[in-house]
Design an enzyme around this catalytic site. Sequence first.
Site, PDB file in Angstrom:
ATOM      1  N   SER A  34      37.617  30.619  39.581  1.00  0.00           N
ATOM      2  CA  SER A  34      37.911  31.989  40.041  1.00  0.00           C
ATOM      3  C   SER A  34      38.495  32.919  38.999  1.00  0.00           C
ATOM      4  CB  SER A  34      38.858  31.935  41.240  1.00  0.00           C
ATOM      5  OG  SER A  34      38.155  31.552  42.387  1.00  0.00           O
TER       6      SER A  34
ATOM      7  N   LYS B 186      46.541  40.363  41.425  1.00  0.00           N
ATOM      8  CA  LYS B 186      45.683  39.822  42.480  1.00  0.00           C
ATOM      9  C   LYS B 186      46.473  39.724  43.775  1.00  0.00           C
ATOM     10  CE  LYS B 186      42.534  35.888  43.278  1.00  0.00           C
ATOM     11  NZ  LYS B 186      42.023  34.593  42.760  1.00  0.00           N
TER      12      LYS B 186
ATOM     13  N   SER C 122      36.817  34.132  42.712  1.00  0.00           N
ATOM     14  CA  SER C 122      37.464  34.970  43.687  1.00  0.00           C
ATOM     15  C   SER C 122      38.262  36.135  43.096  1.00  0.00           C
ATOM     16  CB  SER C 122      38.414  34.127  44.539  1.00  0.00           C
ATOM     17  OG  SER C 122      39.492  33.653  43.757  1.00  0.00           O
TER      18      SER C 122
END
Lengths: 491, 95
Positions: free
Chosen positions: A182, A78, A158
């Site tokens: 998330s 990420k 997210s």
Amino acid sequence: MTDLTSLTLAEARDGLATKSFTAIELTDAHLAAIERARVLNAYVQETPERARAMAREADARIAAGAGGPLNGIPLGVKDLFATEGTRTTACSQILDDFKPPYESTVTSRLWRDGAVMLGKLNNDEFAMGSSNETSHFGPVLNPWRRQGSDAKLVPGGSSGGSASAVAAGLCLGATATDTGGSIRQPAAFTGTVGIKPTYGRCSRWGIVAFASSLDQAGPIARTVRDTAILLRSMAGHDPKDTTSVDRDVPDYEAAVGKSVKGMKIGLPREYRLEGMPAEIERLWTQGAEWLKAAGAELVEVSLPHTKYALPAYYIVAPAEASSNLARYDGVRYGARAEGRNIVEMYENTRAKGFGAEVRRRIMIGTYVLSAGYYDAYYLRAQKVRTLIKKDFEDCYAAGVDAILTPATPTAAFGIGEKAGSDPIEMYLNDVFTVTANMAGLPGIAVPAGRDAHGLPLGLQLIGRPFDEETLLSLGEIVEQAAGHFTPEVWW
Amino acid sequence: MSVDAATVRRIGHLARIAISDAEVPALQVELNAILAFVEQLQELNVDGVEPMTSVMPMTMKKRADVVSDGDIADKIIANAPVTDDHFFLVPKVVE
């Protein structure tokens, strides 16, 4: 040879060990898959050269009879994790071309154990969002589509890039972070498994900060076992993060397949929301039945402050974000917009560099912390957090081992569908996941069924502090019963 | 509680985010929607409840008071938009 991108992480690990294929073959297969899937926009940066170099080193270790538990395993990272020398932006324009001169603790542990970095994954800007639509690099597409439809769906957020990449076979696992859901919400939207460990289990050092008292790193992968393997490498004490906990990291994989006989599973009545879709209700009942069939005892429990978790979160998280994001001032790193004086330079830099959702949250946070409002908002929210945590403590003190809930109120929705003027509509996505962040507890999302359109739906299990193992044991029961979820390739 | 247009501008300034006049009405609606949502916390009785400051009870470890790194000025300024030698440059602050 079978398609190397359709293996689970555990299968790939075993295949490398038995020399069925090499690390470079495994990495090349994934790099080719990434190239074919660019339309998904899961990766914001591909790092093929670094990946091949790392894979060759892994092969050399295998040849020498050495190598850590993740030797040669290709992963996605990420873009919230700082990666030394590789652009790290949190998918915000304000970080521009930021190349960290350091590596986050979590990723450095993965490389220590031999893993290979394929690239950086898309996410909502500064991890603020539930659909990956706030990214400066544009939205990520969910590899899943409704049956008979080619409408573009969000992968959740997210960690939308992480979830999409894992579901589409663009990596064997990915790092993610979870501040209000998330990891778990995108896992549920993409038919993947995501675990948010207990607060303090993973070091936050080198992860772009959103809300420091809630942020926690964890893995997304295609099976419960794969998340267990990754978590063992990611977790552990770090002197550079004073909130990371100094306690041994168990062999999480050993918990996968363990009997759950006699475990007491709580079904919280407050999660039965008014107007909850029948298919979510059915999924939840089905999950409870699977656990019961495996020997667990189901009990109804009450978590009376559940409905206050989301509003309290929308005070605590923006407040901490407004403080954490004060560092982006156009002076030490990132993009700068000029101004006639220093204050104007700050204001222009931040107006231009932050996207709409981030600006909105910084402003809410600034307001609730401002003189005269602190007690009414922030202090009260911190007290509510104590009450939310106590609900769980009472439940666990009464002998409950874990709590079963739906992971999300709906399946994945369409791109642009919730981009209206009311931000609350988007925030409600996290209604089932945010409680675990507020209480610091571990939570896992496991795919458990499909909605009427064939889209995956997930169940969530919330555990006692530092008892990720119970969640992995229970999660595997759900997984075994529900089977695996693989989207049809259309890209 | 809700915010008026002047408050939106004031928050923007406190947050060091430039807000154009055209943006104020929409921001006001959005911020008020969030404030209305969190308003429900007021119905809870929180008398005598300790505010949570650490979600996992732990004693914070303290490191030895020694210099553990340094001499990395090049790395520190490497990502800065404007520098001169080992200094960050900003618009003139003192007349």
